[in-house]
Design a protein around this motif. Structure first.
Motif, PDB file in Angstrom:
ATOM      1  N   UNK A   1       8.512  -8.160 -95.525  1.00  0.00           N
ATOM      2  CA  UNK A   1       9.862  -7.311 -95.772  1.00  0.00           C
ATOM      3  C   UNK A   1      10.399  -8.512 -96.731  1.00  0.00           C
ATOM      4  N   UNK A   2      11.553  -7.332 -97.176  1.00  0.00           N
ATOM      5  CA  UNK A   2      12.324  -8.327 -98.655  1.00  0.00           C
ATOM      6  C   UNK A   2      13.394  -8.876 -97.645  1.00  0.00           C
ATOM      7  N   UNK A   3      13.646 -10.353 -97.994  1.00  0.00           N
ATOM      8  CA  UNK A   3      14.990 -10.950 -97.600  1.00  0.00           C
ATOM      9  C   UNK A   3      15.931 -11.142 -98.537  1.00  0.00           C
ATOM     10  N   UNK A   4      17.127 -11.235 -98.177  1.00  0.00           N
ATOM     11  CA  UNK A   4      18.106 -11.581 -98.816  1.00  0.00           C
ATOM     12  C   UNK A   4      19.191 -12.819 -98.102  1.00  0.00           C
ATOM     13  N   UNK A   5      18.488 -13.964 -98.618  1.00  0.00           N
ATOM     14  CA  UNK A   5      19.236 -15.242 -97.945  1.00  0.00           C
ATOM     15  C   UNK A   5      20.758 -15.484 -98.453  1.00  0.00           C
ATOM     16  N   UNK A   6      21.207 -14.849 -99.580  1.00  0.00           N
ATOM     17  CA  UNK A   6      22.440 -14.780 -99.901  1.00  0.00           C
ATOM     18  C   UNK A   6      23.322 -13.629 -99.704  1.00  0.00           C
ATOM     19  N   UNK A   7      22.823 -12.640 -99.054  1.00  0.00           N
ATOM     20  CA  UNK A   7      23.461 -11.444 -98.924  1.00  0.00           C
ATOM     21  C   UNK A   7      23.241 -10.368-100.190  1.00  0.00           C
ATOM     22  N   UNK A   8      23.578  -9.307-100.097  1.00  0.00           N
ATOM     23  CA  UNK A   8      23.305  -8.366-101.170  1.00  0.00           C
ATOM     24  C   UNK A   8      24.561  -7.367-101.261  1.00  0.00           C
ATOM     25  N   UNK A   9      24.807  -7.025-102.622  1.00  0.00           N
ATOM     26  CA  UNK A   9      25.950  -6.107-102.823  1.00  0.00           C
ATOM     27  C   UNK A   9      25.413  -4.544-102.337  1.00  0.00           C
ATOM     28  N   UNK A  10      24.557  -4.382-102.264  1.00  0.00           N
ATOM     29  CA  UNK A  10      24.019  -3.096-101.822  1.00  0.00           C
ATOM     30  C   UNK A  10      23.553  -2.964-100.280  1.00  0.00           C
ATOM     31  N   UNK A  11      23.850  -2.005 -99.542  1.00  0.00           N
ATOM     32  CA  UNK A  11      23.457  -2.150 -97.784  1.00  0.00           C
ATOM     33  C   UNK A  11      21.936  -2.493 -97.781  1.00  0.00           C
ATOM     34  N   UNK A  12      21.965  -3.305 -96.893  1.00  0.00           N
ATOM     35  CA  UNK A  12      20.584  -3.445 -96.331  1.00  0.00           C
ATOM     36  C   UNK A  12      20.147  -2.914 -94.969  1.00  0.00           C
ATOM     37  N   UNK A  13      18.714  -2.613 -94.764  1.00  0.00           N
ATOM     38  CA  UNK A  13      18.412  -1.950 -93.731  1.00  0.00           C
ATOM     39  C   UNK A  13      18.995  -2.671 -92.621  1.00  0.00           C
ATOM     40  N   UNK A  14      18.624  -3.988 -92.516  1.00  0.00           N
ATOM     41  CA  UNK A  14      19.048  -5.045 -91.256  1.00  0.00           C
ATOM     42  C   UNK A  14      19.661  -6.092 -91.576  1.00  0.00           C
ATOM     43  N   UNK A  15      20.927  -6.318 -90.634  1.00  0.00           N
ATOM     44  CA  UNK A  15      21.354  -7.472 -90.828  1.00  0.00           C
ATOM     45  C   UNK A  15      21.342  -8.338 -89.774  1.00  0.00           C
ATOM     46  N   UNK A  16      20.859  -9.859 -89.798  1.00  0.00           N
ATOM     47  CA  UNK A  16      20.635 -10.787 -88.762  1.00  0.00           C
ATOM     48  C   UNK A  16      21.683 -11.715 -88.708  1.00  0.00           C
ATOM     49  N   UNK A  17      22.625 -11.748 -87.739  1.00  0.00           N
ATOM     50  CA  UNK A  17      23.562 -12.433 -87.513  1.00  0.00           C
ATOM     51  C   UNK A  17      23.305 -13.730 -86.573  1.00  0.00           C
ATOM     52  N   UNK A  18      23.889 -14.701 -86.690  1.00  0.00           N
ATOM     53  CA  UNK A  18      23.388 -15.973 -85.890  1.00  0.00           C
ATOM     54  C   UNK A  18      24.216 -16.124 -84.721  1.00  0.00           C
ATOM     55  N   UNK A  19      25.649 -15.511 -84.672  1.00  0.00           N
ATOM     56  CA  UNK A  19      26.534 -15.745 -83.659  1.00  0.00           C
ATOM     57  C   UNK A  19      27.094 -14.384 -83.004  1.00  0.00           C
ATOM     58  N   UNK A  20      27.552 -13.363 -83.919  1.00  0.00           N
ATOM     59  CA  UNK A  20      28.290 -12.434 -83.124  1.00  0.00           C
ATOM     60  C   UNK A  20      28.222 -11.214 -84.239  1.00  0.00           C
TER      61      UNK A  20
END
Length: 663
Positions: free
Chosen positions: A119-138
């Protein structure tokens, strides 16, 4: 445990083998194929039946059906010609995008999982929407309006020690036998007098009872602020307990020991969906050991944290802590290695797994009512917003008789796959932890596989495509059969082709053998380590979802979208619409009930951001109304009867409004 004897593989470096079932894990539903629908020819271009070398010679170069000519066309369908995962349509599938900019300590395990899934990772975020957002806290780490996020709103608040204790206590009031897996608890400071009185009464009734209690700060983590006491007078009722509320619980003095050491289990649970409720449990977890031989608590050893507290963050500072690359030894091991050891001693590990599954499902049933209130507040119905899923860490202690007891639930279980090693005084280095990597990478990777948005799209699209092409494929296939039949008649091979034709029509095009190019995007991955337990076992546990139905009534009368508290007008409307007021219970009495309960809950310091009645206060009021209306029944039957009564009148009201709207 058997895998530990052979050479170890490092995740992400070599293809992982098949995930083995841990000893005693109950038989769970067979997983559907994870690689989507098998590739089939496009409409009108059917696969040919197998032709032997002799038949090919008899037919000659020109004796070829329409299917072969089509397959040779420029850029046309040529199944099996392009092998591997990237062949055919699989190469054109868009890759799933994941925003890992807020992943924090789970980042390394997430990166390995994404590489395995391609899968494609965006480690610094992305202006376009992503399919999945992986949060560390909340949930609120990012402002998200689409896709999926790995946190539920309100989960962090719900699994705090006080809130969890209240939620489980509500269920204990309704179903005391079903919820006996949670230690007896008191909330400080408001229940301190009750705690003192109950302990005194129990000691008076049984003079031989010499209990130990454990005090846990509400917002504490990693063992911070936890201590043991023998008497209520030992509680540190200083300014800290007023500013930092806590839970005091009965300490489990007879835990199961391995190598004379106390240990607990960290099990990973995926809450995939709230509505409908969907729960998965990892087949393996971690066993975290104390670093000093266990003795039952006495006044002399109460303060020996390395003997009594299993927290990894505490024991790692002990000189006896053992880092091991083996899953069977050391201060952190896999849960499956413990099960193997218990099984070898004749323990009933199947029953143990069954009890653990029951504990997990019942705990989540206790948490879901308030989670739904938080969810509708942050993601109101009809407004754009993400869907949610979350990995939870269940900390479970096994008693000497193998009964599992719930210690706590973690909203943000550590997903680190390395540990700090001191090279020289004050100099530390991060060293990979094979035991953590083996368990945690599999949990993250398979969580992503279960929430894969492309898989859902393939399931939605495939039936339409194949339904529309079915008739065309069959017609093309039959034309090919007729053509071959005609040619073979001329070559006097009628009998052999007739047999082949009958077999081919029964099999159907593309169904006999799977082409190499039809392998899906998950080919080569191990079987899922996460197994569904709900709704699989829903029939056994749905009767416990009483408070869920009360929460549905609460949400209906909230009125303003985005709020979590019920105002006095909403409460009066609830009473009026459900026909609960009468000569014995006037609207003035309704107002008094609302004010008394709301004031008491607000005085406990629960969410002063908005005024009104919280769900827990509404549940208490609802129980009070049920006890008044149905006096002779047990509490759970009283509550269920009142819910049925309310739902009946609300359904009649909705039908009446619908009729008026049509008129």
């Amino acid at each position: 445990a058997g895998a530990a004897a052979g050479p170890r593989r490092r995740c992400g470096m070599e293809p992982a083998g098949e995930a083995e079932e841990p000893p005693g894990f109950p038989a769970l539903p067979v997983e559907e194929p994870q690689d989507g629908q098998p590739l089939e020819p496009p409409p009108g271009e059917a696969a040919l039946p197998a032709v032997t070398g002799r038949e090919r010679c008899r037919r000659g170069a020109g004796a070829q059906g329409p299917g072969v000519r089509a397959a040779r066309g420029k850029g046309r369908w040529a199944p099996c010609r392009r092998g591997g995962e990237e062949g055919g349509r699989a190469a054109r599938r868009p890759r799933v995008t994941v925003d890992s900019s807020k992943a924090k300590t789970s980042l390394e395990a997430l990166k390995i999982s994404l590489r395995q899934l391609r899968w494609r990772e965006f480690p610094f975020g992305r202006r376009l929407p992503c399919d999945i957002y992986w949060h560390g806290v909340s949930f609120h780490d990012n402002d998200i309006f689409s896709g999926q996020v790995n946190k539920f709103p309100g989960m962090t608040e719900m699994v705090r020690k006080i809130t969890l204790s209240r939620a489980v206590r509500t269920m204990q009031d309704l179903f005391p036998l079903e919820y006996n897996f949670y230690p007896r608890s008191w909330i400080l400071p408001e229940e301190f007098p009750l705690f003192v009185d109950e302990v005194r009464m129990m000691k008076d009734s049984d003079p031989s009872w010499k209990p130990t209690f454990i005090v846990k700060p509400d917002g504490g983590c990693q063992g911070d602020g936890i201590y043991l006491i023998k008497d209520p007078s030992d509680i540190r009722l200083t300014g800290s307990i007023q500013s930092r509320p806590a839970v005091v619980q009965e300490y489990i003095c007879k835990p199961l020991l391995v190598d004379k050491l106390k240990f607990d289990i960290r099990l990973y649970v995926l809450l995939k969906s709230l509505e409908p409720l969907e729960i998965y449990i990892a087949k393996d977890g971690l066993s975290r050991f104390c670093t000093e031989p266990y003795q039952e608590p006495t006044l002399k050893n109460l303060h020996q944290v390395f003997m009594h507290l299993t927290n990894y963050s505490l024991n790692i500072h002990s000189g006896n802590f053992i880092h091991s690359d083996s899953v069977n030894t050391g201060s952190k091991r896999t849960f499956s290695s413990i099960l193997c050891r218990l099984s070898s001693r004749g323990a009933d590990v199947k029953k143990l797994w069954s009890d653990i599954i029951s504990l997990v499902i019942k705990t989540i049933i206790a948490l879901t009512p308030e989670l739904k209130v938080y969810y509708q507040s942050d993601i109101p119905a009809g407004k754009p917003g993400p869907t949610c899923f979350q990995i939870l860490g269940f900390d479970i202690l096994l008693m000497k008789n193998l009964k599992p007891m719930l210690l706590e639930v973690n909203a943000n279980p550590s997903m680190r796959i390395e540990h700090e090693q001191e090279l020289s005084p004050g100099v530390f280095e991060n060293v990979p932890s094979p035991v953590d990597e083996e368990v945690k990478v599999a949990v993250i990777r398979d969580t992503l596989r279960l929430v894969d948005p492309q898989k859902k799209k393939r399931k939605d699209i495939s039936p339409i495509i194949f339904k529309n092409s079915e008739r065309q494929r069959k017609e093309s296939y039959k034309a090919n059969i007729r053509y071959n039949y005609f040619v073979c008649c001329r070559c006097q091979t009628l009998e052999s082709v007739s047999e082949g034709k009958e077999e081919a029509l029964e099999t159907g095009p593309g169904e006999g053998e799977e082409c190499e190019g039809s392998r899906g995007p998950e080919a080569g991955l191990p079987s899922l380590c996460l197994k569904q337990v709900f709704p699989k076992y829903a029939k056994q546990f749905n009767y416990l979802r009483v408070v869920d139905r009360v929460a549905a009534l609460f949400i209906r009368f909230l009125g303003v979208k985005g709020t979590t508290k019920l105002g006095p007008t909403g409460f009066r409307t609830f009473i009026r619409n459900c026909k609960l007021s009468n000569s014995n219970f006037s609207m003035a009495a309704v107002d008094i009930l609302y004010i008394d309960i709301t004031r008491r809950w607000n005085s406990m310091g629960i969410d002063h951001k908005e005024s009104g009645m919280c769900l827990q206060a509404f549940v208490e009021a609802f129980f009070c109304l049920a006890q008044k209306k149905y006096k002779s029944l047990p509490l759970h039957e009283q509550v269920a009867s009142l819910i049925d009564f309310c739902e009946y009148h609300l359904a009649a009201l909705d039908e009446k409004r619908l009729g008026c709207g049509r008129g």
